[in-house]
Design a protein around this motif. Structure first.
Motif, PDB file in Angstrom:
ATOM      1  N   GLU A 122       0.832  -1.207   0.000  1.00  0.00           N
ATOM      2  CA  GLU A 122       0.000   0.000   0.000  1.00  0.00           C
ATOM      3  C   GLU A 122       0.864   1.254   0.000  1.00  0.00           C
ATOM      4  OE1 GLU A 122      -2.367  -0.668   3.489  1.00  0.00           O
ATOM      5  OE2 GLU A 122      -3.718  -2.057   2.448  1.00  0.00           O
ATOM      6  N   ARG A 123       1.918   1.230   0.800  1.00  0.00           N
ATOM      7  CA  ARG A 123       2.829   2.376   0.838  1.00  0.00           C
ATOM      8  C   ARG A 123       3.493   2.579  -0.519  1.00  0.00           C
ATOM      9  NH1 ARG A 123       7.360   2.258   5.264  1.00  0.00           N
ATOM     10  NH2 ARG A 123       5.632   2.841   6.597  1.00  0.00           N
ATOM     11  N   ARG A 124       3.965   1.485  -1.112  1.00  0.00           N
ATOM     12  CA  ARG A 124       4.623   1.592  -2.423  1.00  0.00           C
ATOM     13  C   ARG A 124       3.658   2.110  -3.483  1.00  0.00           C
ATOM     14  NH1 ARG A 124       8.031  -4.113  -2.429  1.00  0.00           N
ATOM     15  NH2 ARG A 124       9.639  -3.448  -0.956  1.00  0.00           N
ATOM     16  N   LEU A 125       2.414   1.643  -3.451  1.00  0.00           N
ATOM     17  CA  LEU A 125       1.411   2.135  -4.408  1.00  0.00           C
ATOM     18  C   LEU A 125       1.137   3.615  -4.197  1.00  0.00           C
ATOM     19  CD1 LEU A 125      -1.123  -0.821  -4.558  1.00  0.00           C
ATOM     20  CD2 LEU A 125       0.321   0.023  -6.415  1.00  0.00           C
ATOM     21  N   GLY A 126       1.074   4.042  -2.949  1.00  0.00           N
ATOM     22  CA  GLY A 126       0.880   5.459  -2.653  1.00  0.00           C
ATOM     23  C   GLY A 126       2.027   6.299  -3.174  1.00  0.00           C
TER      24      GLY A 126
END
Length: 172
Positions: A122-126
Protein backbone atom coordinates in the motif's frame (compact mmCIF):
# COMPACT_ATOMS: atom_id res chain seq x y z
CA UNK A 1 6.27 -10.10 -7.78
CA UNK A 2 6.95 -7.69 -4.94
CA UNK A 3 10.15 -8.41 -3.03
CA UNK A 4 10.83 -7.60 0.62
CA UNK A 5 13.85 -7.01 2.83
CA UNK A 6 13.14 -7.93 6.45
CA UNK A 7 15.00 -7.40 9.73
CA UNK A 8 14.59 -9.56 12.83
CA UNK A 9 15.74 -8.06 16.13
CA UNK A 10 15.49 -10.35 19.14
CA UNK A 11 17.97 -10.90 21.96
CA UNK A 12 17.01 -14.60 22.16
CA UNK A 13 19.01 -16.37 19.43
CA UNK A 14 16.64 -19.35 19.22
CA UNK A 15 13.55 -17.16 18.81
CA UNK A 16 15.37 -14.90 16.33
CA UNK A 17 16.48 -17.93 14.32
CA UNK A 18 12.97 -19.36 14.20
CA UNK A 19 11.51 -16.08 12.91
CA UNK A 20 14.33 -15.73 10.37
CA UNK A 21 13.74 -19.29 9.13
CA UNK A 22 10.03 -18.65 8.62
CA UNK A 23 10.85 -15.47 6.72
CA UNK A 24 13.40 -17.21 4.49
CA UNK A 25 10.73 -19.77 3.59
CA UNK A 26 8.58 -17.00 2.09
CA UNK A 27 9.26 -16.67 -1.64
CA UNK A 28 8.64 -12.90 -1.59
CA UNK A 29 11.30 -12.28 1.06
CA UNK A 30 14.61 -11.60 -0.65
CA UNK A 31 16.80 -10.68 2.28
CA UNK A 32 16.62 -11.43 6.01
CA UNK A 33 18.82 -9.45 8.36
CA UNK A 34 19.29 -10.50 11.98
CA UNK A 35 20.51 -8.84 15.15
CA UNK A 36 20.22 -9.25 18.92
CA UNK A 37 19.52 -5.74 20.18
CA UNK A 38 17.94 -2.41 19.30
CA UNK A 39 21.27 -0.61 18.83
CA UNK A 40 22.32 -3.08 16.13
CA UNK A 41 18.80 -2.91 14.67
CA UNK A 42 19.09 0.89 14.30
CA UNK A 43 22.38 0.48 12.44
CA UNK A 44 20.96 -2.19 10.13
CA UNK A 45 17.83 -0.14 9.44
CA UNK A 46 19.97 2.89 8.53
CA UNK A 47 22.30 0.85 6.32
CA UNK A 48 19.86 -1.55 4.62
CA UNK A 49 16.42 0.14 4.73
CA UNK A 50 14.34 -2.97 5.39
CA UNK A 51 10.69 -2.93 4.40
CA UNK A 52 9.56 -4.80 7.51
CA UNK A 53 11.06 -5.26 10.98
CA UNK A 54 10.11 -7.98 13.43
CA UNK A 55 11.00 -6.69 16.89
CA UNK A 56 11.12 -8.30 20.28
CA UNK A 57 10.03 -5.83 22.93
CA UNK A 58 12.25 -6.64 25.89
CA UNK A 59 15.82 -6.30 24.65
CA UNK A 60 18.91 -5.01 26.45
CA UNK A 61 19.42 -1.23 26.77
CA UNK A 62 16.68 -0.09 24.37
CA UNK A 63 13.30 -1.77 24.03
CA UNK A 64 11.68 -2.66 20.74
CA UNK A 65 8.94 -0.14 21.60
CA UNK A 66 11.50 2.64 21.98
CA UNK A 67 13.10 1.68 18.69
CA UNK A 68 9.73 1.61 16.90
CA UNK A 69 8.82 5.01 18.32
CA UNK A 70 12.06 6.46 16.93
CA UNK A 71 11.43 5.20 13.40
CA UNK A 72 10.33 7.78 10.85
CA UNK A 73 6.94 7.71 9.13
CA UNK A 74 8.57 6.35 5.98
CA UNK A 75 10.49 3.74 7.93
CA UNK A 76 9.88 0.01 7.98
CA UNK A 77 6.59 -1.59 8.87
CA UNK A 78 6.85 -2.93 12.43
CA UNK A 79 5.65 -6.30 13.73
CA UNK A 80 6.25 -7.09 17.38
CA UNK A 81 7.02 -10.68 18.36
CA UNK A 82 7.09 -11.04 22.12
CA UNK A 83 6.14 -13.25 25.04
CA UNK A 84 4.46 -10.36 26.87
CA UNK A 85 0.84 -9.42 26.22
CA UNK A 86 1.03 -6.35 28.48
CA UNK A 87 2.69 -4.21 25.78
CA UNK A 88 0.03 -4.69 23.10
CA UNK A 89 -1.63 -1.30 23.59
CA UNK A 90 1.74 0.46 23.51
CA UNK A 91 2.67 -1.44 20.35
CA UNK A 92 -0.31 -0.15 18.42
CA UNK A 93 0.34 3.40 19.67
CA UNK A 94 3.61 3.27 17.70
CA UNK A 95 1.65 2.10 14.64
CA UNK A 96 2.69 -1.56 14.72
CA UNK A 97 1.24 -3.67 11.94
CA UNK A 98 0.80 -6.65 14.24
CA UNK A 99 1.58 -8.05 17.68
CA UNK A 100 2.47 -11.73 17.74
CA UNK A 101 2.67 -13.53 21.08
CA UNK A 102 5.27 -16.24 21.63
CA UNK A 103 4.80 -19.12 21.29
CA UNK A 104 2.98 -18.78 18.00
CA UNK A 105 1.89 -21.08 15.21
CA UNK A 106 3.25 -20.90 11.69
CA UNK A 107 -0.22 -19.82 10.56
CA UNK A 108 -0.31 -16.92 13.04
CA UNK A 109 3.14 -15.81 11.93
CA UNK A 110 2.10 -16.05 8.27
CA UNK A 111 -0.90 -13.80 8.99
CA UNK A 112 1.33 -11.18 10.59
CA UNK A 113 3.78 -11.34 7.68
CA UNK A 114 0.97 -11.03 5.10
CA UNK A 115 -0.48 -8.02 6.94
CA UNK A 116 2.94 -6.34 7.01
CA UNK A 117 3.56 -7.08 3.32
CA UNK A 118 0.15 -5.62 2.47
CA UNK A 119 1.06 -2.39 4.28
CA UNK A 120 4.36 -2.21 2.39
CA UNK A 121 2.51 -2.70 -0.91
CA UNK A 122 0.00 0.00 0.00
CA UNK A 123 2.83 2.38 0.84
CA UNK A 124 4.62 1.59 -2.42
CA UNK A 125 1.41 2.14 -4.41
CA UNK A 126 0.88 5.46 -2.65
CA UNK A 127 4.42 6.54 -3.49
CA UNK A 128 3.94 5.46 -7.10
CA UNK A 129 0.66 7.39 -7.32
CA UNK A 130 2.41 10.49 -5.99
CA UNK A 131 5.21 10.09 -8.53
CA UNK A 132 2.70 9.68 -11.37
CA UNK A 133 0.77 12.75 -10.22
CA UNK A 134 3.98 14.76 -10.10
CA UNK A 135 5.05 13.55 -13.54
CA UNK A 136 1.60 14.29 -14.91
CA UNK A 137 1.70 17.85 -13.58
CA UNK A 138 5.15 18.29 -15.14
CA UNK A 139 3.88 17.03 -18.50
CA UNK A 140 0.78 19.22 -18.58
CA UNK A 141 2.61 22.47 -19.44
CA UNK A 142 4.56 20.69 -22.19
CA UNK A 143 1.36 19.09 -23.47
CA UNK A 144 -0.41 22.45 -23.43
CA UNK A 145 2.45 24.00 -25.44
CA UNK A 146 2.25 21.17 -27.98
CA UNK A 147 -1.52 21.63 -28.33
CA UNK A 148 -1.06 25.38 -28.80
CA UNK A 149 1.66 24.79 -31.42
CA UNK A 150 -0.64 22.38 -33.33
CA UNK A 151 -3.43 24.98 -33.26
CA UNK A 152 -1.07 27.66 -34.55
CA UNK A 153 0.11 25.38 -37.40
CA UNK A 154 -3.51 24.63 -38.35
CA UNK A 155 -4.34 28.35 -38.24
CA UNK A 156 -1.39 29.16 -40.54
CA UNK A 157 -2.30 26.32 -42.91
CA UNK A 158 -5.91 27.53 -43.00
CA UNK A 159 -4.74 31.07 -43.68
CA UNK A 160 -2.42 29.86 -46.44
CA UNK A 161 -5.26 27.80 -47.96
CA UNK A 162 -7.61 30.83 -47.78
CA UNK A 163 -5.03 33.06 -49.50
CA UNK A 164 -4.42 30.40 -52.14
CA UNK A 165 -8.16 30.04 -52.74
CA UNK A 166 -8.53 33.83 -53.10
CA UNK A 167 -5.67 33.94 -55.61
CA UNK A 168 -7.21 31.09 -57.58
CA UNK A 169 -10.59 32.82 -57.51
CA UNK A 170 -9.14 36.17 -58.70
CA UNK A 171 -7.13 34.46 -61.43
CA UNK A 172 -10.31 33.18 -63.08
Amino acid sequence: MTRFRVLVADDEPLARGMVATLLRDDEEVDDVLECGDAKAARALIAAHHPDIVFLDIEMPEVTGLDLAEDLSDGGPIVVFVTAFSRYATDAFEVDASDYVLKPFTDERFAEALQRAKRRVRERRLGELANQLASLSSELRPAEARAVEERRERRRRLSEAARVQAQRSHHAC
